[in-house]
Write an enzyme that holds these catalytic residues in place. Structure first.
Site, mmCIF file in Angstrom:
data_model
loop_
_atom_site.group_PDB
_atom_site.id
_atom_site.type_symbol
_atom_site.label_atom_id
_atom_site.label_comp_id
_atom_site.label_asym_id
_atom_site.label_seq_id
_atom_site.Cartn_x
_atom_site.Cartn_y
_atom_site.Cartn_z
ATOM 1 N N GLU A 180 27.070 46.383 31.408
ATOM 2 C CA GLU A 180 26.140 45.490 32.115
ATOM 3 C C GLU A 180 24.725 46.052 32.287
ATOM 4 O O GLU A 180 24.052 45.745 33.273
ATOM 5 C CB GLU A 180 26.726 45.083 33.466
ATOM 6 C CG GLU A 180 28.010 44.282 33.333
ATOM 7 C CD GLU A 180 28.609 43.843 34.655
ATOM 8 O OE1 GLU A 180 28.032 44.163 35.715
ATOM 9 O OE2 GLU A 180 29.670 43.188 34.627
ATOM 10 N N GLU A 289 37.027 41.283 28.458
ATOM 11 C CA GLU A 289 37.502 40.995 29.820
ATOM 12 C C GLU A 289 37.753 39.503 29.997
ATOM 13 O O GLU A 289 37.378 38.913 31.011
ATOM 14 C CB GLU A 289 36.471 41.460 30.855
ATOM 15 C CG GLU A 289 36.008 42.893 30.708
ATOM 16 C CD GLU A 289 34.948 43.283 31.725
ATOM 17 O OE1 GLU A 289 34.844 42.616 32.784
ATOM 18 O OE2 GLU A 289 34.220 44.261 31.487
#
Length: 374
Positions: A180, A289
């Protein structure tokens, strides 16, 4: 005539009874609390998902954490249906009440070792996420309060990557090295990248180089969300990856988290096009994910389940359409809805995963089977 010391005898009897009650209570408590004492897992159709995926040339895996591995249905579904496991949580510098890095010079590998032991017992490869994640919630206080210089922070990162990499060298199929960095630089959702604010993108270059030196055979992934379609995050990540590869940074794959919102899912063709765009740089695409959040969908339960199943099928189909040379790996962030990370942010009705609370399979599970069987 035998003389009996009545007070002493009564005392011994009382102590014995208390001991029996205490032992019985402890045994009952342990029996009641033992997460292995769960119901048997549901009967699922054969062949398992992992065999169907292998026929299509891809690998599928799912989330593993000690909290759930101790539940019999969870561990049996994970080992029976999935080819590899994702250690998500234990590798974070701080995770719930456990710190992998309790101080600058100390490590606590107890929980992470236990998940690796489980993987070894079941002959399952491992993907570790994440080596570096700039979410302050998952960083220890000693780091955030340390007022370290740029050089000191890079030294702390290097020590971390080399220590973890050397400990598990040869036991890890892939690492999510950095997570991220791009969405947080753009402050998507108001979040920031703690590392990036202090070090810029230089820390990413170094992290991948150190990870490659620590474990040369592991696949190294650069991970983010909101990058499976045409977006500012995608553009930012693409530009960095293109430059980094030109600098010789050993990035093997781009990770697409794919936390899909049920009311705004992109088309499989758009997702497939974005996968190909990244692959044109020379990296593969890993779905890292996957889940589908249904909290904003206003439909009855059957309609909601079918919409979710369609999204599961379409997103997996995008991966299958581009083929394993582009998208060789599809990972789910869990199995049962009650373990979802959405619960931690107050979305109790997200219900994003493949199985209900009681481990019964949802339509999404069968949609995955259908896509793999085509």
């Amino acid at each position: 005539m035998i003389l009996v010391n009545k007070p002493k005898t009564l005392f011994i009897i009382l102590i014995s009874v208390c001991a029996l009650v205490l032992v019985g209570g402890v045994l009952w408590f342990l029996r009641d609390k033992d997460p292995y004492d769960s119901a048997a897992p549901p009967e699922l159709p054969a062949p398992p998902l992992k065999e169907l995926a292998e026929r299509r040339g891809i690998q599928i895996g799912s989330f593993a954490s000690l909290k759930y591995l101790r539940e019999r249905p969870y561990s049996e579904i994970l080992t029976g249906q999935f080819e590899y496991l994702i250690i998500d949580g234990e590798p974070n510098w701080k995770f719930e009440d456990h710190e992998l890095r309790p101080s600058r010079n100390d490590y606590n590998f107890e929980d992470m070792d236990a998940v690796f032991d489980f993987a070894d017992q079941h002959d399952m490869p491992v993907r570790v996420q994440h080596l570096l994640w700039g979410d302050e919630k998952w960083l220890p206080q000693w780091l955030k309060d340390g007022n370290y210089s740029k050089e000191e922070l890079l030294a702390i990162i290097e020590d971390h990557i080399r220590t973890v990499g050397s400990r598990y060298k040869g036991r890890v199929r892939a690492y999510t090295v950095v997570n991220e960095a791009f969405s947080r630089k753009l402050e998507t959702g108001g979040n920031k990248d703690w590392w990036g604010e202090r070090l810029g993108y230089e820390y990413i270059d170094n992290a991948f180089r150190w990870a490659k030196e620590a474990d040369p055979n592991a696949i190294l992934i650069l991970n983010d969300f909101g990058n499976e379609y045409d977006s500012a995050i995608t553009d930012e990540m693409y530009a960095y990856t293109e430059g980094a590869l030109a600098r010789g940074v050993p990035i093997d794959a781009v990770g697409m988290q794919m936390h899909i919102a049920g009311d705004s899912a992109k088309s499989k063709d758009e997702v497939a096009a974005t996968m190909k765009r990244f692959n044109n740089l020379g990296v593969k695409v890993y779905i890292t994910e996957f889940d589908v959040n249904m909290s904003n969908v206003e439909k009855d339960k059957d309609e909601e389940d079918q919409l979710q199943a369609n999204i599961y099928r379409d997103m997996l189909q995008a991966c299958l359409d581009v083929g394993p040379t582009v998208c060789p790996n599809f990972g789910f962030l869990g199995l049962i809805d009650r373990q979802s990370w959405y619960r931690g942010i107050g979305l109790e009705d997200a219900n994003p995963l493949l199985f209900n609370e009681d481990y019964s399979p949802k339509p999404a599970f069968f949609a995955i089977r259908d896509a793999l069987e085509q």
